[in-house]
Write an enzyme that holds these catalytic residues in place. Structure first.
Site, short mmCIF file in Angstrom:
data_model
loop_
_atom_site.label_atom_id
_atom_site.label_comp_id
_atom_site.label_asym_id
_atom_site.label_seq_id
_atom_site.Cartn_x
_atom_site.Cartn_y
_atom_site.Cartn_z
CG PHE A 156 -0.19 0.42 2.45
CD1 PHE A 156 -0.12 1.85 2.93
CD2 PHE A 156 0.05 -0.59 3.25
CE1 PHE A 156 0.51 2.14 4.01
CE2 PHE A 156 0.92 -0.14 4.52
CZ PHE A 156 1.10 1.33 4.68
CE LYS A 180 -3.02 -8.28 -4.57
NZ LYS A 180 -3.27 -7.35 -3.52
CD GLU A 183 -5.51 -5.51 0.38
OE1 GLU A 183 -4.63 -5.75 -0.62
OE2 GLU A 183 -5.46 -5.98 1.36
CB CYS A 288 10.32 -0.49 2.60
SG CYS A 288 10.82 0.36 1.23
CD GLU A 390 8.30 -2.94 8.33
OE1 GLU A 390 7.50 -4.33 8.12
OE2 GLU A 390 8.79 -2.51 7.43
P1 NAD Z 1 1.45 -6.65 2.94
O1 NAD Z 1 2.67 -7.72 3.07
O2 NAD Z 1 0.39 -6.50 4.03
O3 NAD Z 1 0.72 -6.73 1.68
C1 NAD Z 1 1.59 -6.58 0.49
C2 NAD Z 1 0.71 -7.22 -0.67
O4 NAD Z 1 0.41 -8.70 -0.38
C3 NAD Z 1 -0.49 -6.62 -0.94
O5 NAD Z 1 -0.79 -6.60 -2.32
C4 NAD Z 1 -1.62 -7.71 -0.21
O6 NAD Z 1 -2.73 -7.52 -0.71
C5 NAD Z 1 -0.87 -8.92 -0.25
N1 NAD Z 1 -1.19 -9.78 1.02
C6 NAD Z 1 -1.27 -9.21 2.12
N2 NAD Z 1 -1.29 -10.56 2.99
C7 NAD Z 1 -1.41 -11.48 2.20
C8 NAD Z 1 -1.38 -13.00 2.52
N3 NAD Z 1 -1.61 -13.47 3.82
N4 NAD Z 1 -1.25 -13.83 1.60
C9 NAD Z 1 -0.78 -13.40 0.15
N5 NAD Z 1 -0.94 -12.10 -0.27
C10 NAD Z 1 -1.43 -11.06 0.85
O7 NAD Z 1 2.33 -5.33 2.95
P2 NAD Z 1 1.68 -3.70 3.15
O8 NAD Z 1 0.97 -3.65 4.49
O9 NAD Z 1 0.69 -3.36 1.97
O10 NAD Z 1 2.77 -2.87 2.90
C11 NAD Z 1 3.83 -2.66 4.23
C12 NAD Z 1 4.95 -3.54 4.09
O11 NAD Z 1 5.74 -3.51 2.99
C13 NAD Z 1 5.97 -3.13 5.19
O12 NAD Z 1 6.40 -4.26 6.00
C14 NAD Z 1 7.11 -2.58 4.38
O13 NAD Z 1 8.32 -2.57 5.01
C15 NAD Z 1 6.97 -3.31 3.03
N6 NAD Z 1 7.79 -2.55 1.95
C16 NAD Z 1 8.92 -3.14 1.86
C17 NAD Z 1 9.66 -2.57 0.82
C18 NAD Z 1 10.92 -3.05 0.31
O14 NAD Z 1 11.45 -2.65 -0.73
N7 NAD Z 1 11.52 -3.87 0.93
C19 NAD Z 1 9.11 -1.49 -0.03
C20 NAD Z 1 7.62 -0.93 0.47
C21 NAD Z 1 7.23 -1.85 1.37
#
Ligand code: NAD
Length: 505
Positions: A156, A180, A183, A288, A390
């Site tokens: 997100f 994808k 959401e 991140c 985190e």
């Molecule tokens: P998230 O892991 O909740 O979601 C990421 C994606 O995975 C979304 O599209 C979501 O719909 C999907 N998803 C969520 N739960 C899932 C599950 N159980 N099974 C399969 N798919 C699932 O992350 P978020 O809250 O959207 O974003 C924040 C996180 O992203 C933080 O931990 C941040 O550090 C990380 N992030 C990392 C980087 C990097 O480059 N390392 C960059 C941006 C964000």
């Protein structure tokens, strides 16, 4: 995507147009984090709809792969112009659904655009090597070819930039793409799909499916998907890496982070305090690469925390669409409450709450918005939950260290290894830190060392599963596979059977 911010309905983008088959399937709500109000809905894809998207991509792939690399680059050039022209509109969409302030959203679009510009150079990036006469009359060369249908799953916090880390390079290299997005803020990705179509991208080369875990699982299990790029939290990154690898796909899965900023005693403390506040609270800490831990090397701790507190007092927290706001709300109410819970937990575990963001004034925001001002937890120890987890919000932890060696030990003992920064005027100390720190991206007096598009982005340890970082030449490598060719144009004067193993002559 329907027009206007209010009442937007966001559906999938399949085969070059909005998907019309969603009917009465499951939907999610889109909220404006500054008001807490529902502003739209988003369709959640079924496995059958994910299959439609993958099949549209499979159908588009052969002709796109065979389209000249110059033509593919020209589509990227046109897309670059369109994103540039619509940058303000994209930034407004991001602010409306994510909450980040307008300047931050504009910066996100600009950083994504840099990857598009890098992808415009794809003819050069795909050049192979050629060796003449590796044996008598034998030449050898290497080429890189696209994989087929590749998928991107994104978080997100950068609804435009993180997708743009992936699809420009994948598409320019000749792949077809299924995205994808999160959401929580899905509209920017659909606007990007519209702009790609306007740029002349053939139907089906870029598709968007919305949803959460079900849509992700359908992509991970789909035999037509050759590779998966994921960016999100570490538990989901680990899961995606394992599931997609088990299904025989190439995977890069970028996870969460706990980015440390080490401040040595010789550092300019005003610059360090500016950097800690900018990098800790920009985008409300939902980056991140946000600095979430300052490691203050004795004796600078008290002085540094004081200067950080002074700067926080002047920060203006408010709606992202108010140009005066410096920090917006958090993305959801649940996330805001979870982030805030670390303040009491930190105090209960022995930390000192030097700045309590729950008391910070909100300028012009609705009381229903997901507000939390900037906080500082001082005297944090590695065993505390506020350090171990985190938090992903506007909470800066300060750890005190007696020496450079102790500070390095703190950084390197952390399970994450995304970014790490050192603030010092000592070139030798900075060089040593660069050499010794266990992180994928290092800043020297730069708190958020996000690499330029022509380098590659990625962390170490629990911040990345897989071998390949995103964008830059590693991105090109990820979305292509190599072929080594050995050729001889037969010379009739060299006839004769030889059963020996071919050796160079
Ligand atoms: P998230 O892991 O909740 O979601 C990421 C994606 O995975 C979304 O599209 C979501 O719909 C999907 N998803 C969520 N739960 C899932 C599950 N159980 N099974 C399969 N798919 C699932 O992350 P978020 O809250 O959207 O974003 C924040 C996180 O992203 C933080 O931990 C941040 O550090 C990380 N992030 C990392 C980087 C990097 O480059 N390392 C960059 C941006 C964000």
């Amino acid at each position: 995507m329907s027009e206007g911010i209010a009442g937007r309905h966001c559906t999938h983008w399949i085969g070059g147009k909005p998907w019309t088959g969603a009917g009465a399937g499951p939907r999610g709500q889109i909220r404006n984090p500054a008001t807490g109000q529902v502003t739209g809905t988003v369709d959640f894809a079924s496995a059958a709809e994910v299959d439609e998207a993958v099949r549209a991509a499979e159908a588009a792939f052969p002709a796109w792969r065979d389209t000249s690399v110059a033509r593919r680059a020209s589509v990227m050039f046109a897309f670059r112009e369109l994103v540039s022209r619509h940058a303000g509109e994209l930034a407004a969409l991001i602010t409306a659904e994510h909450g980040k302030v307008a300047s931050d959203a504009a910066g996100e679009v600009a950083r994504g655009l840099e990857v598009v510009e890098f992808a415009c150079g794809i003819p050069h990036l795909l050049k192979g090597a050629f060796s003449e006469n590796v044996s008598t009359s034998v030449d050898a060369w290497s080429i890189r070819q696209p994989l087929g249908v590749v998928a991107g799953i994104t978080p997100f916090n950068f609804p435009a930039m993180v997708p743009m880390w992936m699809f420009p390079i994948a598409i320019a290299a000749g792949n077809a793409f299924v995205l994808k997005p999160s959401e929580k803020d899905p509209s920017a990705s659909v606007r990007l799909a519209e702009l790609l179509a306007e740029a002349g991208l053939p139907d089906g080369v870029f598709n968007v499916v919305h949803g959460a875990k079900d849509a992700v699982d359908a992509l991970l299990a789909h035999p037509g998907v050759r590779a998966v790029s994921f960016v999100g939290s570490t538990p989901v990154a680990r899961y995606v890496y394992q599931a997609a690898s088990a299904a025989g796909k190439r995977v890069q899965a970028l996870g969460g982070a706990k980015n440390h900023m080490v401040v040595l005693p010789d550092a300019d403390l005003d610059l360090a305090a500016d950097a800690a506040v900018s990098a800790g609270f920009g985008s409300a800490g939902e980056r991140c690469m946000a600095v979430s831990v300052v490691v203050a090397v004795d004796p600078v701790g008290d002085d540094l925390v004081g200067r950080i507190g002074e700067r926080i007092a002047d920060l203006r927290v408010g709606p992202g669409d108010d140009p005066a706001s410096q920090m917006g709300p958090l993305v959801t109410r649940e996330h805001r409450d979870r982030v805030a819970s670390y303040l009491d937990a930190g105090v209960a575990e022995g930390a000192v709450l030097a700045v309590d963001g729950r008391r910070h004034p909100v300028s012009g925001g609705s009381p229903e918005g997901f507000w939390l001002g900037p906080s500082v937890l001082d005297h944090v120890r590695p065993r505390m939950s506020c350090y171990a987890d985190e938090i992903f919000g506007p909470v800066l932890c300060v750890v005190r260290a007696a020496s450079y060696r102790e500070a390095l030990e703190v950084v390197n003992s952390n399970p994450y290894g995304n970014g790490a920064a050192i603030f010092t005027n000592d070139g030798g100390a900075a060089r040593r830190f660069t050499h010794e720190v266990e992180a994928g991206m290092v800043g020297i007096n730069v708190p958020i060392p996000v690499p330029m598009a022509f380098y590659s982005f990625g962390g170490w340890k629990a911040s990345l599963f897989g071998d390949t970082h995103v964008h830059g030449t590693e991105g090109v490598h990820f979305y292509t596979r190599g072929k080594a060719v050995t050729s001889r144009w037969l010379d009739p004067s060299q006839r004769g059977v030889n059963l020996g193993f071919p050796v160079n002559q």
